[in-house]
Write an enzyme that holds these catalytic residues in place. Structure first.
Site, mmCIF file in Angstrom:
data_model
loop_
_atom_site.group_PDB
_atom_site.id
_atom_site.type_symbol
_atom_site.label_atom_id
_atom_site.label_comp_id
_atom_site.label_asym_id
_atom_site.label_seq_id
_atom_site.Cartn_x
_atom_site.Cartn_y
_atom_site.Cartn_z
ATOM 1 N N HIS A 1 4.994 -4.990 12.487
ATOM 2 C CA HIS A 1 4.438 -4.692 11.174
ATOM 3 C C HIS A 1 3.652 -5.894 10.608
ATOM 4 O O HIS A 1 3.927 -6.379 9.500
ATOM 5 C CB HIS A 1 5.540 -4.271 10.193
ATOM 6 N N VAL A 2 2.688 -6.352 11.393
ATOM 7 C CA VAL A 2 1.911 -7.537 10.992
ATOM 8 C C VAL A 2 0.425 -7.245 10.817
ATOM 9 O O VAL A 2 -0.336 -8.154 10.499
ATOM 10 C CB VAL A 2 2.086 -8.684 12.012
ATOM 11 N N ALA B 1 -0.152 2.491 10.395
ATOM 12 C CA ALA B 1 0.126 3.120 9.099
ATOM 13 C C ALA B 1 1.627 3.168 8.829
ATOM 14 O O ALA B 1 2.185 2.259 8.206
ATOM 15 C CB ALA B 1 -0.492 4.515 9.057
ATOM 16 N N GLU C 1 12.569 -0.190 10.029
ATOM 17 C CA GLU C 1 12.135 -1.575 10.125
ATOM 18 C C GLU C 1 13.040 -2.477 9.290
ATOM 19 O O GLU C 1 13.178 -2.229 8.090
ATOM 20 C CB GLU C 1 10.680 -1.700 9.634
ATOM 21 N N TRP D 1 -1.119 -5.861 8.479
ATOM 22 C CA TRP D 1 -1.590 -6.099 7.100
ATOM 23 C C TRP D 1 -1.861 -7.567 6.838
ATOM 24 O O TRP D 1 -2.488 -7.919 5.852
ATOM 25 C CB TRP D 1 -0.541 -5.598 6.102
ATOM 26 N N THR E 1 0.823 -1.208 0.000
ATOM 27 C CA THR E 1 0.000 0.000 0.000
ATOM 28 C C THR E 1 0.859 1.261 0.000
ATOM 29 O O THR E 1 0.598 2.203 -0.736
ATOM 30 C CB THR E 1 -0.939 0.002 1.225
#
Length: 237
Positions: free
Chosen positions: A234-235, A183, A213, A237, A25
């Site tokens: 960062h999971v 986000a 990251e 999504w 995204t």
């Protein structure tokens, strides 16, 4: 491409390049200015992770407001077995119904998360995105922050949104409010957030993204002594 950075040098070194397609995204790993100057189109992938992000946001919110981790730890410690009544009441539980849920970034993800919040009986409030034109029915973020019980971020990282939530914004929020960021990490000043949580000036936070990251150089939010904080890698999504 996905996580690969496409900078000005790479674009300049590839004269036949016409299109960069991102299997993600976010577009902040591509130098959009350099692409625009060269006439290179950049496309991102949308609407592929909506259900997962909604579940992550609401799950994190329930963990923080129902103190599920803390009560589970109490039971595992043997506290319930030694209790004098049928339940333990060490931590306050906040019902979501009637609370105010604010969204910054009212695209596909923001709309879906907002609908889920309304399903819990929450009142939805939408912020005008910094850098964008004011929209009917939306409120400037500075005006909205003091009224919110939950703030969920779903906007892209741009020069206008970098550092969107810093010390002054956190200070204007309710002391029991919850911040959720699925986000981009650089939307939030991590040091300011850590300080607010340690001082009890914020009710809790759930952070799924960091400015770097993986955070190989460390991050203020990785300290183990910060209360009422959930950090995931960062999971959402």
């Amino acid at each position: 491409v996905n996580k690969l950075r496409i900078g000005r040098e790479a674009i300049a070194a590839t004269p036949t390049l016409k299109l960069v397609v991102l299997a993600a995204t976010g577009t902040n790993n591509v130098d959009l200015d350099a692409a625009g100057e060269r006439g290179v189109a950049v496309c991102n992938l949308r609407d592929y992770c909506t259900a997962s992000v909604v579940q992550h946001v609401m799950g994190a919110l329930l963990l923080l407001t129902h103190r599920l981790r803390e009560y589970d730890a109490l039971v595992r410690s043997g506290a319930w077995q030694k209790g004098e009544q049928f339940c333990l009441l060490e931590y306050p539980i906040r019902e979501l119904c009637g609370r105010r849920f604010g969204v910054v970034g009212y695209g596909t993800l923001g709309r879906a998360v907002g609908r889920a919040a309304q399903g819990f009986g929450m009142e939805l409030a939408i912020a005008n995105r910094p850098g964008g034109a004011p929209q009917p029915g939306r409120v400037n973020l500075a005006e909205l922050l003091p009224t919110l019980d939950v703030l969920s971020l779903h906007c892209p990282l741009t020069p206008a949104t970098a550092g969107l939530i810093g010390a002054s914004q956190l200070a204007s929020m309710k002391p029991d409010a919850v911040l959720i960021n699925t986000a981009r990490g650089a939307l939030v000043d991590g040091a300011a957030l850590a300080a607010a949580l340690r001082a009890g000036r914020l009710g809790g936070a759930a952070i799924d993204v960091l400015p770097q990251e993986p955070p190989v150089d460390g991050d203020p939010l990785l300290s183990p002594d910060i209360p009422n904080l959930i950090v995931t890698p960062h999971v959402a999504w």
